[in-house]
Design an enzyme around this catalytic site. Structure first.
Site, PDB file in Angstrom:
ATOM      1  N   LYS A  23      25.462  33.080  19.238  1.00 16.47           N
ATOM      2  CA  LYS A  23      24.533  32.859  18.944  1.00 16.47           C
ATOM      3  C   LYS A  23      24.597  32.379  20.984  1.00 16.47           C
ATOM      4  O   LYS A  23      23.103  33.096  21.461  1.00 16.47           O
ATOM      5  CB  LYS A  23      24.241  31.580  18.777  1.00 16.47           C
ATOM      6  CG  LYS A  23      23.916  30.789  17.487  1.00 16.47           C
ATOM      7  CD  LYS A  23      23.752  29.752  16.981  1.00 16.47           C
ATOM      8  CE  LYS A  23      24.562  28.009  17.583  1.00 16.47           C
ATOM      9  NZ  LYS A  23      25.489  28.211  15.875  1.00 16.47           N
ATOM     10  N   ARG A  98      19.787  21.882  13.227  1.00 16.64           N
ATOM     11  CA  ARG A  98      20.757  21.994  12.420  1.00 16.64           C
ATOM     12  C   ARG A  98      20.838  20.887  11.327  1.00 16.64           C
ATOM     13  O   ARG A  98      21.790  21.088  10.837  1.00 16.64           O
ATOM     14  CB  ARG A  98      21.317  21.570  13.322  1.00 16.64           C
ATOM     15  CG  ARG A  98      22.986  22.306  14.056  1.00 16.64           C
ATOM     16  CD  ARG A  98      23.740  21.612  15.282  1.00 16.64           C
ATOM     17  NE  ARG A  98      24.762  22.266  15.080  1.00 16.64           N
ATOM     18  CZ  ARG A  98      25.171  22.831  16.200  1.00 16.64           C
ATOM     19  NH1 ARG A  98      24.654  23.211  17.107  1.00 16.64           N
ATOM     20  NH2 ARG A  98      26.400  22.981  16.592  1.00 16.64           N
ATOM     21  N   ARG A 137      37.555  31.025  22.141  1.00 19.29           N
ATOM     22  CA  ARG A 137      36.783  30.596  22.844  1.00 19.29           C
ATOM     23  C   ARG A 137      36.846  29.665  23.638  1.00 19.29           C
ATOM     24  O   ARG A 137      37.693  29.009  24.781  1.00 19.29           O
ATOM     25  CB  ARG A 137      35.105  30.429  23.023  1.00 19.29           C
ATOM     26  CG  ARG A 137      34.864  30.338  23.336  1.00 19.29           C
ATOM     27  CD  ARG A 137      33.355  30.167  22.513  1.00 19.29           C
ATOM     28  NE  ARG A 137      33.148  29.110  21.732  1.00 19.29           N
ATOM     29  CZ  ARG A 137      31.542  28.378  21.815  1.00 19.29           C
ATOM     30  NH1 ARG A 137      30.699  29.909  20.975  1.00 19.29           N
ATOM     31  NH2 ARG A 137      32.245  26.791  20.575  1.00 19.29           N
ATOM     32  N   ARG A 143      36.524  23.848  26.440  1.00 20.99           N
ATOM     33  CA  ARG A 143      36.063  22.882  25.137  1.00 20.99           C
ATOM     34  C   ARG A 143      36.503  22.069  24.432  1.00 20.99           C
ATOM     35  O   ARG A 143      37.332  22.478  23.685  1.00 20.99           O
ATOM     36  CB  ARG A 143      34.315  23.732  24.898  1.00 20.99           C
ATOM     37  CG  ARG A 143      33.689  23.262  25.159  1.00 20.99           C
ATOM     38  CD  ARG A 143      32.315  24.319  24.481  1.00 20.99           C
ATOM     39  NE  ARG A 143      31.753  23.922  23.040  1.00 20.99           N
ATOM     40  CZ  ARG A 143      30.608  23.869  22.500  1.00 20.99           C
ATOM     41  NH1 ARG A 143      30.389  25.178  22.854  1.00 20.99           N
ATOM     42  NH2 ARG A 143      31.164  23.568  21.396  1.00 20.99           N
ATOM     43  N   ARG A 155      33.752  21.118  11.932  1.00 22.20           N
ATOM     44  CA  ARG A 155      32.512  21.866  12.368  1.00 22.20           C
ATOM     45  C   ARG A 155      32.206  22.614  11.631  1.00 22.20           C
ATOM     46  O   ARG A 155      30.715  22.908  11.278  1.00 22.20           O
ATOM     47  CB  ARG A 155      32.054  22.225  13.612  1.00 22.20           C
ATOM     48  CG  ARG A 155      32.623  21.862  15.532  1.00 22.20           C
ATOM     49  CD  ARG A 155      33.275  22.402  16.345  1.00 22.20           C
ATOM     50  NE  ARG A 155      32.062  23.213  16.709  1.00 22.20           N
ATOM     51  CZ  ARG A 155      32.555  23.298  17.831  1.00 22.20           C
ATOM     52  NH1 ARG A 155      33.950  23.923  18.229  1.00 22.20           N
ATOM     53  NH2 ARG A 155      31.884  24.339  18.573  1.00 22.20           N
TER      54      ARG A 155
HETATM   55  P1  AMP Z   1      27.499  23.492  20.109  1.00 21.73           P
HETATM   56  O1  AMP Z   1      27.240  24.045  21.825  1.00 21.73           O
HETATM   57  O2  AMP Z   1      25.864  24.400  19.621  1.00 21.73           O
HETATM   58  O3  AMP Z   1      28.628  24.425  19.224  1.00 21.73           O
HETATM   59  O4  AMP Z   1      27.106  22.190  19.868  1.00 21.73           O
HETATM   60  C1  AMP Z   1      28.284  21.389  20.681  1.00 21.73           C
HETATM   61  C2  AMP Z   1      27.962  19.894  19.292  1.00 21.73           C
HETATM   62  O5  AMP Z   1      27.075  19.956  20.152  1.00 21.73           O
HETATM   63  C3  AMP Z   1      28.236  19.376  17.599  1.00 21.73           C
HETATM   64  O6  AMP Z   1      29.176  19.997  17.402  1.00 21.73           O
HETATM   65  C4  AMP Z   1      27.364  18.607  17.721  1.00 21.73           C
HETATM   66  O7  AMP Z   1      28.085  17.813  18.156  1.00 21.73           O
HETATM   67  C5  AMP Z   1      26.564  18.735  19.310  1.00 21.73           C
HETATM   68  N1  AMP Z   1      25.141  19.310  18.635  1.00 21.73           N
HETATM   69  C6  AMP Z   1      24.329  20.438  19.266  1.00 21.73           C
HETATM   70  N2  AMP Z   1      23.201  20.489  18.849  1.00 21.73           N
HETATM   71  C7  AMP Z   1      23.394  19.472  18.079  1.00 21.73           C
HETATM   72  C8  AMP Z   1      22.090  19.577  16.564  1.00 21.73           C
HETATM   73  N3  AMP Z   1      20.831  20.240  17.247  1.00 21.73           N
HETATM   74  N4  AMP Z   1      22.254  18.141  16.084  1.00 21.73           N
HETATM   75  C9  AMP Z   1      23.200  17.718  16.464  1.00 21.73           C
HETATM   76  N5  AMP Z   1      24.444  17.825  16.919  1.00 21.73           N
HETATM   77  C10 AMP Z   1      24.245  18.561  17.631  1.00 21.73           C
END
Ligand code: AMP
Length: 201
Positions: A23, A98, A137, A143, A155
Site C-alpha cells: 500500500k 481498518r 522490509r 520498524r 498483525r
Molecule cells: P501500518 O503502517 O499501516 O502497517 O500501521 C502500523 C500500526 O499502526 C498498526 O499495526 C496499528 O497498530 C496502527 N494503525 C495504523 N492504522 C491504524 C488504523 N486505521 N486503526 C488502528 N490502528 C492502526
C-alpha cells in the site's frame, strides 16, 4: 490521457490490503501521478510517536504488539487531517479504515463534507508472501513491528479478523475492486491506475 483531479473533480480512494501488501509503495506512485493527499494512519501514528505527543505515546502500546489502536483515537485523528485538506483534489486512505466502525465513521465524515469514497482497491497477496516481505522490509525500515515474526503474525491475524470485513462494507456499496498484489511494482501500479481512470469517468 490520465485524469487531473482538482477541487471540483475530487477523487477519494481507499487503498486496502494486509500489512506488507504494498500500500505504501503504490501510494507514493499514485500521489506523484494524481497529486492526491496521502493519509496513512500508520505514518501519522509513527510521526506522533516520534514527536512524543500523548497520542503517540498512547498508540505505541498497540503498535508494538501489532494490535489496532482504538477506533475513537484513529477516527478523531483522521478527521483533523481530512479537515486540513478538504479543499484539495482528494485523498488516498492507506491503512484506514481498518475496522467496519472506522469505515462507517469515514462515510459519515465525508458525507458531512459533501463528498464520498469513490473506490476501494484491495491489493491481494498470500500470507506466505506477506511474511517474507515484512521480514525483508524490517531489515531497512527500522520498524520493530516488521522484525519479530510473532508480531508480524499477530498483525496478519488482526487483519484477517478485524480488517478483512471492511471489504464487505465497500462491496455492498459496489466500490470494492480486487487487484493482484503480486508481480512487478509497475504492473500492479498500472492495474490500480486502470481502476482510477475507469471509476472516475
Ligand atoms: P501500518 O503502517 O499501516 O502497517 O500501521 C502500523 C500500526 O499502526 C498498526 O499495526 C496499528 O497498530 C496502527 N494503525 C495504523 N492504522 C491504524 C488504523 N486505521 N486503526 C488502528 N490502528 C492502526
Amino acid at each position: 490521457m490520465l485524469i487531473n483531479f482538482n477541487a471540483t473533480i475530487m477523487f477519494n480512494l481507499v487503498l486496502f490490503g494486509p500489512p506488507g501488501a504494498g500500500k505504501g509503495t503504490q501510494s507514493q506512485k499514485l500521489i506523484d501521478q494524481y497529486k492526491l493527499v496521502h493519509l496513512s494512519t500508520g505514518d501519522i501514528l509513527r510521526a506522533e510517536r516520534k514527536a512524543g505527543t500523548p497520542l503517540g505515546q498512547e498508540a505505541q502500546k498497540y503498535i508494538d504488539r501489532g494490535a489496532l489502536v482504538p477506533d475513537s483515537v484513529v477516527i478523531g485523528m483522521i478527521e483533523l487531517h481530512i479537515d486540513k485538506n478538504i479543499k484539495g483534489p482528494g485523498f488516498i486512505f492507506d491503512g484506514f479504515p481498518r475496522t467496519t466502525a472506522q469505515a462507517i465513521a469515514l462515510d459519515e465524515l465525508l458525507l458531512k463534507k459533501g463528498t464520498a469514497i469513490h473506490a476501494m482497491v484491495a491489493l491481494e497477496v498470500s500470507e506466505d508472501e506477506l511474511r517474507k516481505r515484512l521480514l525483508l522490509r524490517g531489515k531497512d525500515s527500522g520498524r520493530p513491528d516488521d522484525q519479530d515474526p510473532a508480531i508480524i503474525q499477530n498483525r496478519i491475524d488482526v487483519y484477517n479478523k478485524e480488517t478483512s470485513p471492511v471489504k464487505d462494507f465497500y462491496s455492498k456499496q459496489g466500490k470494492y475492486i480486487g487487484v493482484n498484489g503480486i508481480g512487478s511494482i509497475d504492473a500492479i501500479y498500472a492495474s490500480i491506475c486502470d481502476v482510477i481512470e475507469t471509476t472516475s469517468k
